[in-house]
Design a protein around this motif. Structure first.
Motif: not given
Lengths: 345, 345
Positions: A151-176
């Motif tokens: 992975c490149t650093p940019e890939h890891l950043r994209q993973f971070a965005v995707m993980g945060a959006m999954l957590a915020s959507a499914v767990e309804e956390k405002t700012n995971p």
């Protein structure tokens, strides 16, 4: 909103014996879900008959003439099996006939097919595999778990965005909160990729906690843990191995003699509650995230109890508009990609 | 043969309160061990007095005026503290006054000092951190655990040699099997470094099993598991985190009510046996392997029970001639390095 899930009913080690009862259980539990069972019509009809159930407005069968084998090379499954239950399930998401697809089949083939059929969300370069794990402080979303070894650093950043959006959507956390998996600060502070990814994340609008270590996953230090697929896969499988070993040791101790068996009996209700609490089947269902559609991968060996959780995960992601959230976030990072936004959901 | 161990008596979170009683316990249990306590003479004498013990032919104090702090940058500890208890303990190995050194201090400083003072064994480019883990089939030697984040295939091969020689020496296994840690064969079969390392190992004289996955560690599929320091560190810390979470959940369930507390009481002997069996303190002591001397790192937070195991590990490695075995094996791989062999032991 009613959610329709396409199920690769032939996938997994046990095929329809597991996928069909799991689908029926979801239909019984959630009146706002419809299911399309994809696979060999005769086999699926027989399975339903055996369970004294039949298709109706909420449950239909979509025939697919082929089945991807668990050990089939992904490229071969892609090229030669255009009418596989796996592929058709994913295509139903593409055409909008289903909001999500679930399969317990071969991970490599599912990833290749999903990527080919659905394509990536704007701004996302690589799909990742994300799962939810229990922790001392609630659920943790961890990705990538094996889709990307380098992975490149940019890939890891994209993973971070995707993980945060999954957590915020499914767990309804405002700012995971997001943690970047690294190794002890004592000896060395990680490799260049991790350091650069941390730099990118520090300057992002995500709630970046900083580095976390392996033990922080189960401590629940952050809502999301980001790592490359090699490290994530090893961490997850190490967990499986350790849990199995501890379970085996505990059983051995309780089976040592008649007396210890009686002790086990005395403590039975507590041990059952404990087992239920950490039952990996309740965490079954890894999301192939980053695609223009929701695809959830169940463990190949899942039983119908476990497969039900994978279906419910897909329902939950569809219901909470995960794809839209990821695209919106990516648009903040890469505004140029907003123009090409023509996202599902 | 009597073995002499130099102990950095000031190292670790608890210093002499832990290191001194652990040293005394080893002396009491093993009549063929001598110990040199390295540190502030006054403090160590006071600690001995408090325990009504005194120095004798098997236990002596070697004064060292400085102490490396747990959070001290390794370079600073190297440059500015030439009379630290850590450094003097390692120097006693260098001069031959001790067969091995043990420290619960700062890992980075211990690694830097050991490497500077002792130098590498012929043919070994990088030291690694190796620990022993329990498994369903006995002990597993795993390395590297954090000394090297970026490894070449050749480094991994050297780790394999070192791990195999540790296992064969200490566990007296004739031809220990070596597994190379990789991720599921389904999606992708690892990165280039792992693939090339596998190629090197396939052509080595080691008993190379092939790839193993995270769950194979605790299954005990192989006697040795080789990986880079990033992956190894994450796997080990994930283990710690999971074990702690499971323990906490089990305690919570048993403390839920008066009834469950009674159940815990009924099952107490079994739970104690189980806890004893997986007690991480019995696996305390990671070896800094690849150096021209034996150095064992204890967990910083170890209590005296745990620290005793680290000392005993050092004794066992010295007694079984680990260094000689590694050099002999490296000479088979790189015959050119045999000429420079002037190894300890």
């Amino acid at each position: 909103m009613d959610i329709t899930v396409a199920i690769d009913a032939m996938g997994g080690d046990h095929g329809p014996h597991v996928t069909v009862p799991a689908a029926l259980a979801v239909l019984d539990r959630d009146p706002q879900v419809n299911i399309v069972l994809v696979g060999l019509r005769d086999v699926l009809e027989a399975e339903l008959r055996q369970r004294r159930r039949h298709t109706d407005s909420r449950l239909r069968i979509h025939h697919a003439s082929e089945v991807v084998a668990m050990d089939e090379p992904p490229a071969q499954a892609m090229r030669n099996k255009k009418d596989s239950s796996m592929r058709i399930a994913v295509e139903l998401v593409k055409t909008g006939e289903a909001h999500a697809a679930v399969s317990a089949g071969n991970t490599g083939a599912l990833m290749a097919i999903s990527r080919f059929v659905l394509k990536m969300l704007p701004g996302i370069e690589r799909p990742a595999i994300c799962t939810v794990l229990p922790s001392l402080r609630g659920s943790v979303y961890m990705l990538d778990l094996g889709a990307n070894v380098d992975c490149t650093p940019e890939h890891l950043r994209q993973f971070a965005v995707m993980g945060a959006m999954l957590a915020s959507a499914v767990e309804e956390k405002t700012n995971p909160s997001v943690g970047l998996l690294n190794i002890g600060t004592e000896v060395i502070k990680g490799n260049d990729v991790v350091k650069e990814a941390a730099e990118l994340l520090r300057h992002s609008h995500l709630n970046f906690h900083g580095y976390v270590e392996g033990d922080d996953i189960y401590k629940g230090t952050t809502d999301v843990v980001v790592c490359d697929g090699f490290v994530g896969n090893v961490a997850l499988k190490t967990t499986e191995g350790l849990a199995r070993m501890l379970g085996a040791f505990l059983r051995e101790e309780f089976k040592r003699s008649l007396l210890t068996r009686l002790m086990a009996l005395a403590a039975w209700p507590v041990i059952q509650r404990f087992k239920k609490r950490v039952d990996p089947r309740c965490y079954n269902g890894a999301t192939l995230v980053g695609l223009r559609g929701i695809v959830v991968k169940s463990h190949g060996g899942a039983d119908s109890f476990a497969f039900r959780f994978a279906i419910e995960r897909a329902v939950s992601e569809a219901r909470h508009g995960v794809l839209r959230r990821i695209s919106d976030q990516m648009a903040l990072i890469h505004p140029e990609s907003t123009q090409q936004r023509a996202v599902a959901q």
